[in-house]
Design a protein around this motif. Structure first.
Motif, PDB file in Angstrom:
ATOM      1  N   ARG A  39      51.118  11.728  21.797  1.00 19.77           N
ATOM      2  CA  ARG A  39      51.596  12.138  23.125  1.00 19.77           C
ATOM      3  C   ARG A  39      50.753  13.324  23.569  1.00 19.77           C
ATOM      4  O   ARG A  39      50.757  14.371  22.928  1.00 19.77           O
ATOM      5  N   ALA A  40      49.985  13.094  24.632  1.00 17.48           N
ATOM      6  CA  ALA A  40      49.269  14.171  25.326  1.00 17.48           C
ATOM      7  C   ALA A  40      48.118  14.758  24.511  1.00 17.48           C
ATOM      8  O   ALA A  40      47.900  15.972  24.521  1.00 17.48           O
ATOM      9  N   VAL A  41      47.382  13.902  23.794  1.00 20.60           N
ATOM     10  CA  VAL A  41      46.220  14.367  23.038  1.00 20.60           C
ATOM     11  C   VAL A  41      44.940  13.654  23.502  1.00 20.60           C
ATOM     12  O   VAL A  41      43.941  14.303  23.836  1.00 20.60           O
ATOM     13  N   TYR A  75      49.289  28.317  20.824  1.00 22.51           N
ATOM     14  CA  TYR A  75      50.570  28.283  20.117  1.00 22.51           C
ATOM     15  C   TYR A  75      51.032  29.673  19.704  1.00 22.51           C
ATOM     16  O   TYR A  75      52.232  29.911  19.575  1.00 22.51           O
ATOM     17  N   TRP A 123      53.866  20.780  28.190  1.00 24.15           N
ATOM     18  CA  TRP A 123      54.183  19.527  27.512  1.00 24.15           C
ATOM     19  C   TRP A 123      55.490  19.580  26.728  1.00 24.15           C
ATOM     20  O   TRP A 123      55.933  18.554  26.204  1.00 24.15           O
ATOM     21  N   GLY A 163      47.920  14.977  16.864  1.00 21.77           N
ATOM     22  CA  GLY A 163      48.051  16.114  17.778  1.00 21.77           C
ATOM     23  C   GLY A 163      49.514  16.461  17.989  1.00 21.77           C
ATOM     24  O   GLY A 163      49.981  16.675  19.103  1.00 21.77           O
ATOM     25  N   ALA A 164      50.209  16.530  16.874  1.00 24.66           N
ATOM     26  CA  ALA A 164      51.671  16.672  16.913  1.00 24.66           C
ATOM     27  C   ALA A 164      52.126  17.997  17.506  1.00 24.66           C
ATOM     28  O   ALA A 164      53.242  18.102  18.039  1.00 24.66           O
ATOM     29  N   GLY A 165      51.286  19.021  17.404  1.00 23.06           N
ATOM     30  CA  GLY A 165      51.695  20.338  17.886  1.00 23.06           C
ATOM     31  C   GLY A 165      52.981  20.772  17.208  1.00 23.06           C
ATOM     32  O   GLY A 165      53.149  20.612  15.991  1.00 23.06           O
ATOM     33  N   ASP A 196      47.000  17.834  13.332  1.00 22.00           N
ATOM     34  CA  ASP A 196      46.690  18.664  14.511  1.00 22.00           C
ATOM     35  C   ASP A 196      45.517  19.583  14.171  1.00 22.00           C
ATOM     36  O   ASP A 196      45.298  19.926  13.010  1.00 22.00           O
ATOM     37  N   LEU A 197      44.811  19.981  15.224  1.00 25.95           N
ATOM     38  CA  LEU A 197      43.761  20.988  15.087  1.00 25.95           C
ATOM     39  C   LEU A 197      44.335  22.349  14.735  1.00 25.95           C
ATOM     40  O   LEU A 197      43.676  23.144  14.061  1.00 25.95           O
ATOM     41  N   ALA A 210      43.153  18.830  11.176  1.00 30.79           N
ATOM     42  CA  ALA A 210      41.899  18.104  11.407  1.00 30.79           C
ATOM     43  C   ALA A 210      41.709  17.827  12.887  1.00 30.79           C
ATOM     44  O   ALA A 210      42.667  17.824  13.661  1.00 30.79           O
ATOM     45  N   ASP A 211      40.452  17.587  13.235  1.00 31.97           N
ATOM     46  CA  ASP A 211      40.097  17.078  14.558  1.00 31.97           C
ATOM     47  C   ASP A 211      40.138  15.556  14.462  1.00 31.97           C
ATOM     48  O   ASP A 211      39.423  14.971  13.634  1.00 31.97           O
ATOM     49  N   VAL A 212      40.960  14.929  15.258  1.00 28.51           N
ATOM     50  CA  VAL A 212      41.135  13.475  15.132  1.00 28.51           C
ATOM     51  C   VAL A 212      39.823  12.732  15.331  1.00 28.51           C
ATOM     52  O   VAL A 212      39.638  11.635  14.788  1.00 28.51           O
ATOM     53  N   SER A 266      55.863  19.483  18.179  1.00 25.57           N
ATOM     54  CA  SER A 266      56.795  18.471  18.690  1.00 25.57           C
ATOM     55  C   SER A 266      57.965  18.234  17.741  1.00 25.57           C
ATOM     56  O   SER A 266      57.811  18.290  16.519  1.00 25.57           O
ATOM     57  N   TRP A 315      43.549  26.181  20.581  1.00 27.70           N
ATOM     58  CA  TRP A 315      44.935  25.731  20.419  1.00 27.70           C
ATOM     59  C   TRP A 315      45.745  26.686  19.564  1.00 27.70           C
ATOM     60  O   TRP A 315      46.944  26.866  19.797  1.00 27.70           O
ATOM     61  N   LEU A 351      40.105  14.348  25.214  1.00 29.01           N
ATOM     62  CA  LEU A 351      38.839  13.965  24.579  1.00 29.01           C
ATOM     63  C   LEU A 351      37.827  13.482  25.607  1.00 29.01           C
ATOM     64  O   LEU A 351      38.182  12.799  26.573  1.00 29.01           O
TER      65      LEU A 351
HETATM   66  C1  SAM Z   1      49.447  19.026  24.916  1.00 32.18           C
HETATM   67  S1  SAM Z   1      49.671  19.285  23.233  1.00 32.18           S
HETATM   68  C2  SAM Z   1      50.795  17.988  22.786  1.00 32.18           C
HETATM   69  C3  SAM Z   1      51.526  18.281  21.493  1.00 32.18           C
HETATM   70  C4  SAM Z   1      52.536  17.213  21.062  1.00 32.18           C
HETATM   71  N1  SAM Z   1      51.914  15.921  20.909  1.00 32.18           N
HETATM   72  C5  SAM Z   1      53.708  17.141  21.975  1.00 32.18           C
HETATM   73  O1  SAM Z   1      53.929  16.102  22.597  1.00 32.18           O
HETATM   74  O2  SAM Z   1      54.426  18.145  22.058  1.00 32.18           O
HETATM   75  C6  SAM Z   1      48.128  18.723  22.581  1.00 32.18           C
HETATM   76  C7  SAM Z   1      48.019  18.876  21.085  1.00 32.18           C
HETATM   77  O3  SAM Z   1      46.856  18.193  20.626  1.00 32.18           O
HETATM   78  C8  SAM Z   1      46.185  19.002  19.681  1.00 32.18           C
HETATM   79  N2  SAM Z   1      44.776  18.589  19.752  1.00 32.18           N
HETATM   80  C9  SAM Z   1      43.933  18.720  20.800  1.00 32.18           C
HETATM   81  N3  SAM Z   1      42.743  18.171  20.522  1.00 32.18           N
HETATM   82  C10 SAM Z   1      42.838  17.669  19.265  1.00 32.18           C
HETATM   83  C11 SAM Z   1      41.941  16.977  18.399  1.00 32.18           C
HETATM   84  N4  SAM Z   1      40.682  16.705  18.789  1.00 32.18           N
HETATM   85  N5  SAM Z   1      42.364  16.621  17.177  1.00 32.18           N
HETATM   86  C12 SAM Z   1      43.633  16.910  16.779  1.00 32.18           C
HETATM   87  N6  SAM Z   1      44.530  17.553  17.552  1.00 32.18           N
HETATM   88  C13 SAM Z   1      44.138  17.920  18.779  1.00 32.18           C
HETATM   89  C14 SAM Z   1      46.459  20.415  20.114  1.00 32.18           C
HETATM   90  O4  SAM Z   1      46.324  21.345  19.073  1.00 32.18           O
HETATM   91  C15 SAM Z   1      47.888  20.303  20.619  1.00 32.18           C
HETATM   92  O5  SAM Z   1      48.823  20.530  19.593  1.00 32.18           O
END
Ligand code: SAM
Length: 202
Positions: A108-110, A9, A19, A46-48, A68-69, A91-93, A50, A5, A114
């Motif tokens: 959204r979109a995380v 980015y 996304w 997983g805010a990225g 976020d990771l 962190a990894d959620v 956003s 990730w 998994l």
């Molecule tokens: C598709 S993007 C969505 C970002 C944001 N939520 C948005 O709507 O713009 C997925 C995000 O989830 C994060 N991510 C993926 N796996 C994760 C995990 N296990 N723990 C935390 N964050 C994670 C990624 O780094 C990335 O920022």
């Protein structure tokens, strides 16, 4: 996985990420449906990069956390909204141990990235992190949504699947099927749910 990730980015512009959305319309609408106010604490999983928390700051929220990771994405959020205004957690959620409780959990979109086992860990973490009576807003790829994203396989969810994952402590308040338009004009089918945790566990 954080390396994947961070590379995404660091090498892809906003317009090159499927996304990306200029305004998190569905997320904000569902918070409104759930009656979330600026007095409430919100965590964006997983805010990225956003704009979600930026919109909440504009609405007067003051207890905001993004997790976020990817440090690369968290750095952008820190620069954009200010270091004082939002707590950032790298962190990894699925391994994260929350040290406090939140009124609202947004993803959204995380979750769709998994594995089924990690999704169960995710559900456990929701229960650890969310206050009784707290709410969740989750948007993931629907059963007719993409089979992969950002080079990674995904698991797709119906509203029923999401409800089953969260468990009986949660009541689904509403659900939406929404077509997200990527920056290059293709469509992706998302399933959203807005749910409330019961005040007392069953
Ligand atoms: C598709 S993007 C969505 C970002 C944001 N939520 C948005 O709507 O713009 C997925 C995000 O989830 C994060 N991510 C993926 N796996 C994760 C995990 N296990 N723990 C935390 N964050 C994670 C990624 O780094 C990335 O920022």
């Amino acid at each position: 996985m954080s390396e994947h990730w961070n590379v995404v980015y660091s090498t892809r512009s906003v317009a090159e990420r499927s996304w990306s959305e200029p305004v998190p319309t569905v997320s904000l609408e569902l918070l409104d449906v759930l009656g979330v106010t600026s007095e409430d604490s919100v965590i964006d999983i997983g805010a990225g990069e956003s704009e979600f928390v930026g919109h909440l700051l504009l609405r007067g929220f003051s207890d905001l956390t993004v997790l976020d990771l990817a440090d690369a994405a968290l750095d952008v959020t820190r620069e954009r909204v200010g270091y004082q205004n939002v707590i950032t957690v790298q962190a990894d959620v699925t391994a994260w141990q929350p040290t406090r409780r939140y009124d609202a959990w947004h993803d959204r979109a995380v979750l769709h990235f998994l594995s089924p086992i990690d999704a169960q860990r995710y559900a456990t973490t929701v229960r650890q992190a969310l206050a009784p009576g707290g709410v969740v807003v989750i948007g993931v790829f629907a059963p007719d949504g993409p089979e992969s994203c950002s080079g990674l396989p995904v698991n797709r969810y119906s509203a029923h699947d999401l409800s089953a994952l969260l468990g009986e402590e949660f009541d689904i308040v509403t659900q939406r099927q929404v077509r997200h338009h990527t920056p290059w004009g293709s469509e992706q089918s998302f399933q959203w749910i807005a749910a409330r945790r019961r005040e007392y566990a069953l």
